[in-house]
Design an enzyme around this catalytic site. Structure first.
Site, PDB file in Angstrom:
ATOM      1  N   ILE A   1       0.939  -1.759  -0.153  1.00  0.00           N
ATOM      2  CA  ILE A   1       0.407  -0.229   0.792  1.00  0.00           C
ATOM      3  C   ILE A   1       0.537   1.426  -0.059  1.00  0.00           C
ATOM      4  CG2 ILE A   1      -0.039   0.030   2.107  1.00  0.00           C
ATOM      5  CD1 ILE A   1      -3.529   0.973   1.671  1.00  0.00           C
ATOM      6  N   CYS A   2       0.253   2.065  -0.694  1.00  0.00           N
ATOM      7  CA  CYS A   2       0.834   3.667  -1.036  1.00  0.00           C
ATOM      8  C   CYS A   2      -0.010   4.599  -0.935  1.00  0.00           C
ATOM      9  CB  CYS A   2       1.881   3.611  -2.088  1.00  0.00           C
ATOM     10  SG  CYS A   2       0.459   3.665  -4.134  1.00  0.00           S
ATOM     11  N   ALA A   3       0.196   6.084  -0.948  1.00  0.00           N
ATOM     12  CA  ALA A   3      -0.510   7.628  -0.615  1.00  0.00           C
ATOM     13  C   ALA A   3      -1.979   6.973  -1.147  1.00  0.00           C
ATOM     14  CB  ALA A   3       0.000   8.240  -0.475  1.00  0.00           C
TER      15      ALA A   3
ATOM     16  N   THR B   1      -3.653   4.556   0.725  1.00  0.00           N
ATOM     17  CA  THR B   1      -4.375   4.866   1.767  1.00  0.00           C
ATOM     18  C   THR B   1      -5.620   6.003   1.425  1.00  0.00           C
ATOM     19  OG1 THR B   1      -2.805   6.667   1.975  1.00  0.00           O
ATOM     20  CG2 THR B   1      -2.522   4.314   3.386  1.00  0.00           C
TER      21      THR B   1
END
Length: 332
Positions: A78-80, A106
């Protein structure tokens, strides 16, 4: 950047389902350290998380890979926003891992709402609307074509879609208190739908500068009763977390009793009395609310439904954050 077409994605909905399952999970969070600390992905004790920023893979791929565990069956990256996690997942897949990327990162996770019935009966439904990334809970009571919302969160579409799909009309909007940790969707929903928005007048006055509210609202009072179809909702004043904190006791035709507690009582704790800057003055008020005023309204089997959960360990096993009063009070 490598071709990302082979990277499998999972939605925030699927991520939440996996977190609720309590099965062993490994999440690789490739945001920078500050973002990771500000909003980590949390779950059961079976969840393992590693923060390894994506730019570490760009600067020194071998060194970054050396920090990865080799005992995981699947890596959820997961990243932004979703792009960087796809890039890292592709690298991991090429190195023998089975990696998936979370759609929209996110941002998508933070804006995801989970909607599920607490109870569904011939008289109607009580629905939990959760924002799991923040541990926020809100509720709808739907009966005979009428609907009440309790502690609605900032994104209003989820509530309007729920009520429309149920063939109901929003009748009242109730906030247990003025929330310090998130924006209420109540005032916006009142403007959008024309339904009255209720808060206790003590919470319409700022606890520090004593300035009055600038939003339109209807005042709540202790003992005030609302009727939503076949469901009777009684207002119970519960000062302490804020001076205007109330609980709402919903009584259903089949004998069910459901207490919506806001920040008054959580499943494993209670709302702090010091957030208004008056901890010493409000602590004894909260004590009386908790141990003297509220219990007279409750039975051991009254279901407690708070406005927040602190950990997925509080889940009853079905994605619902509720427990009988005898369990919450420690009498069980």
């Amino acid at each position: 950047m490598q071709d990302q077409s082979t990277v499998t994605e999972i939605s925030p909905r699927e991520l939440y389902a996996r977190l609720l399952s309590a099965q062993p999970l490994f999440i690789l969070d490739v945001r920078n350290e500050d973002e990771f600390k500000r909003m980590p992905i949390e779950g059961h004790a079976t969840l393992r998380t590693l923060n390894l920023p994506y730019y570490d893979f760009i600067e020194d791929e071998e060194a970054a890979l050396a920090r990865m565990p080799n005992d995981v069956e699947e890596v959820i990256v997961i990243c932004a926003k979703g792009g960087s996690s796809q890039y890292v997942a592709e690298i991991l897949n090429n190195r023998g891992y089975r990696a998936v990327s979370v759609t929209d990162g996110t941002i998508g996770w933070g804006n995801y709402y989970d909607v599920r019935d607490v109870v569904s009966a011939t008289w109607g439904r009580i629905v939990q609307i959760a924002r799991p990334a923040r541990g926020d809970l809100s509720f709808a009571i739907i009966s005979d074509g009428q609907a009440a919302l309790i502690d609605p969160l900032r994104h209003t579409n989820v509530y309007r879609e729920l009520i429309e799909s149920a063939g109901a009309k929003l009748t009242i909007i109730l906030d247990t208190h003025v929330h310090a940790d998130h924006i209420s969707g109540g005032p916006a929903l009142a403007k959008e739908t024309g339904a009255p928005y209720y808060i206790h007048p003590y919470d319409a006055i700022h606890p520090i500068d004593m300035l009055p509210a600038v939003i339109a609202y209807e005042p709540l009072r202790d003992g005030q009763v609302f009727q939503i179809g076949q469901v009777r909702i009684t207002t119970i004043w519960y000062p302490g977390h804020t001076l205007g904190q109330v609980n709402f006791l919903a009584e259903t035709p089949d004998g069910g009793r459901y207490l919506f507690t806001g920040d008054g009582i959580f499943l494993r704790s209670f709302g702090r009395p010091d957030l208004g800057g008056k901890g010493e003055a409000w602590t004894p008020i909260l004590y009386r609310s908790m141990f003297e005023w509220l219990p007279r309204h409750l039975t051991d089997d009254t279901m407690i439904l708070p406005a927040h959960f602190s950990t997925l360990e509080e889940d009853a096993g079905n994605g619902i954050f509720a427990a009988p009063y005898k369990q919450v009070s420690g009498a069980e």
